[in-house]
Design a protein around this motif. Structure first.
Motif, PDB file in Angstrom:
ATOM      1  N   THR A 173     -10.395  37.180 -44.045  1.00 43.65           N
ATOM      2  CA  THR A 173     -10.374  36.307 -42.862  1.00 43.65           C
ATOM      3  C   THR A 173      -9.898  37.038 -41.611  1.00 43.65           C
ATOM      4  OG1 THR A 173      -8.117  35.538 -43.307  1.00 43.65           O
ATOM      5  CG2 THR A 173      -9.920  34.295 -44.310  1.00 43.65           C
ATOM      6  N   HIS A 178     -10.419  30.532 -36.275  1.00 43.38           N
ATOM      7  CA  HIS A 178      -9.751  29.565 -37.143  1.00 43.38           C
ATOM      8  C   HIS A 178     -10.745  28.771 -37.991  1.00 43.38           C
ATOM      9  CE1 HIS A 178      -6.119  27.270 -38.194  1.00 43.38           C
ATOM     10  NE2 HIS A 178      -6.932  26.247 -38.304  1.00 43.38           N
ATOM     11  N   ARG A 179     -11.795  28.259 -37.374  1.00 42.65           N
ATOM     12  CA  ARG A 179     -12.770  27.431 -38.104  1.00 42.65           C
ATOM     13  C   ARG A 179     -13.489  28.248 -39.163  1.00 42.65           C
ATOM     14  NH1 ARG A 179     -18.225  26.197 -37.494  1.00 42.65           N
ATOM     15  NH2 ARG A 179     -18.830  24.125 -38.258  1.00 42.65           N
ATOM     16  N   ASP A 182     -11.247  29.068 -42.059  1.00 43.95           N
ATOM     17  CA  ASP A 182     -11.087  27.931 -42.962  1.00 43.95           C
ATOM     18  C   ASP A 182     -12.278  27.798 -43.907  1.00 43.95           C
ATOM     19  OD1 ASP A 182      -8.642  27.256 -41.948  1.00 43.95           O
ATOM     20  OD2 ASP A 182      -9.384  25.669 -40.627  1.00 43.95           O
ATOM     21  N   GLN A 183     -13.489  28.063 -43.405  1.00 46.61           N
ATOM     22  CA  GLN A 183     -14.684  27.989 -44.248  1.00 46.61           C
ATOM     23  C   GLN A 183     -14.637  29.047 -45.349  1.00 46.61           C
ATOM     24  OE1 GLN A 183     -17.595  28.342 -41.039  1.00 46.61           O
ATOM     25  NE2 GLN A 183     -18.281  26.247 -41.397  1.00 46.61           N
ATOM     26  N   LEU A 185     -11.977  30.553 -46.548  1.00 48.05           N
ATOM     27  CA  LEU A 185     -10.890  30.231 -47.463  1.00 48.05           C
ATOM     28  C   LEU A 185     -11.288  29.108 -48.414  1.00 48.05           C
ATOM     29  CD1 LEU A 185      -8.012  30.417 -48.458  1.00 48.05           C
ATOM     30  CD2 LEU A 185      -7.285  29.022 -46.516  1.00 48.05           C
ATOM     31  N   ALA A 186     -12.030  28.122 -47.906  1.00 41.47           N
ATOM     32  CA  ALA A 186     -12.480  27.021 -48.759  1.00 41.47           C
ATOM     33  C   ALA A 186     -13.375  27.532 -49.878  1.00 41.47           C
ATOM     34  CB  ALA A 186     -13.215  25.974 -47.922  1.00 41.47           C
ATOM     35  N   ARG A 206      -2.654  30.880 -43.622  1.00 44.92           N
ATOM     36  CA  ARG A 206      -3.437  29.815 -44.254  1.00 44.92           C
ATOM     37  C   ARG A 206      -3.737  30.146 -45.705  1.00 44.92           C
ATOM     38  NH1 ARG A 206      -8.295  29.821 -40.146  1.00 44.92           N
ATOM     39  NH2 ARG A 206      -7.749  32.029 -40.332  1.00 44.92           N
TER      40      ARG A 206
END
Length: 275
Positions: A173, A178-179, A182-183, A185-186, A206
């Motif tokens: 990452t 940020h967005r 997050d994707q 990491l998901a 995160r």
């Protein structure tokens, strides 16, 4: 999340030595680690701590100079080049430089289909894979036409094709907003939930927040470990050496400690400290 006692990767007394014109450099100095199916583990440490060397070993991109390394039940030292190549089919690796994981002449969709063939995945929907990291609009684009962050997300998407047994990601990452982070990491969390053993090198808070375990490296040794949000643990090697975290090490500027055994506790104090 899938929980399992199956250990997908285990290293015992791992040593990695690199030789150059100026001499030898010990990247790892007797590291003991293990990673189970259905878990997401983070490896942390400053530059030069041995993080990338450990990840390269776990991804079967390199072999240890000494010690035992078992990946997916196979002892790496017993495998030749062909055996390592076959082992890598079941291990996904996301390098810090995403371009190293991509096929420069293929579009994003074609890359997913090509990797599915290499991993013998019968059915794969490239658009569905790309949509997991917000790249469905790049299905026909080659890596050169994508931004650095898009290349990073594509490398993460490729790593998860076919639900690999072991996923190793080096700072996945670091180049993402940020967005997008997050994707990515998901997707990594979903891989652990599906049963993969996921090992990530990162400083991203995160990732740390969702990790099952956090391992700290320093100067090529495992200096500490934490399970989830539990207590921080100091690492003890087979010879009895204790690796203290930096904040504790500051209390012992002479490099010596007074050790006492008190009931069910072992206490370390600076020499001359009355306690």
């Amino acid at each position: 999340m899938v929980r399992s006692d199956e250990i997908r990767a285990a290293g015992t007394d791992l040593v990695k030595v690199y030789t150059s014109a100026t001499g030898e450099m010990h990247a790892l100095r007797g590291v003991n680690v293990s990673f189970r199916a259905g878990s997401l583990a983070v490896v942390m440490g400053p530059s030069g701590s041995g993080k990338s060397s450990l990840l390269n070993l776990l991804a079967a991109r390199d072999v240890p100079s000494a010690g035992s390394l078992r990946l997916l039940g196979r002892e790496v030292s017993a495998l030749g080049r062909g055996g390592l190549g076959r082992l890598r089919r079941h291990i996904s690796y996301v390098p810090q430089r995403a371009s190293r994981a991509l096929f420069p002449h293929l579009s994003a969709g074609a890359q997913i289909r090509q990797l599915a063939r290499l991993r013998r995945v019968r059915e794969v929907d490239p658009y569905a894979v790309l949509s997991r990291v917000g790249l469905e609009h790049r299905a026909s684009s080659r890596p050169a036409d994508a931004s650095g962050g898009e290349q990073q997300r594509l490398a993460v998407a490729l790593a998860l094709v076919g639900t690999p047994s072991l996923v190793v990601a080096d700072e996945p990452t670091s180049e993402l907003d940020h967005r997008s982070g997050d994707q990515a990491l998901a997707v990594l969390s979903e891989a652990a939930a599906a049963g993969s053993a996921v090992v990530v090198s990162t400083h991203d808070e995160r990732v740390l927040a969702v990790a099952d375990r956090v391992l700290q490296l320093r100067h090529g040794v495992l200096s500490g470990e934490r399970e989830g949000r539990g207590q921080a643990l100091a690492a003890i090697d087979p010879t009895g050496r204790v690796q203290l975290p930096p904040e504790a090490l500051e209390r012992f500027p002479t490099g010596r400690a007074l050790l006492t055994i008190e009931d069910d506790a072992v206490v370390l104090r600076p020499p001359g400290d009355a306690g």
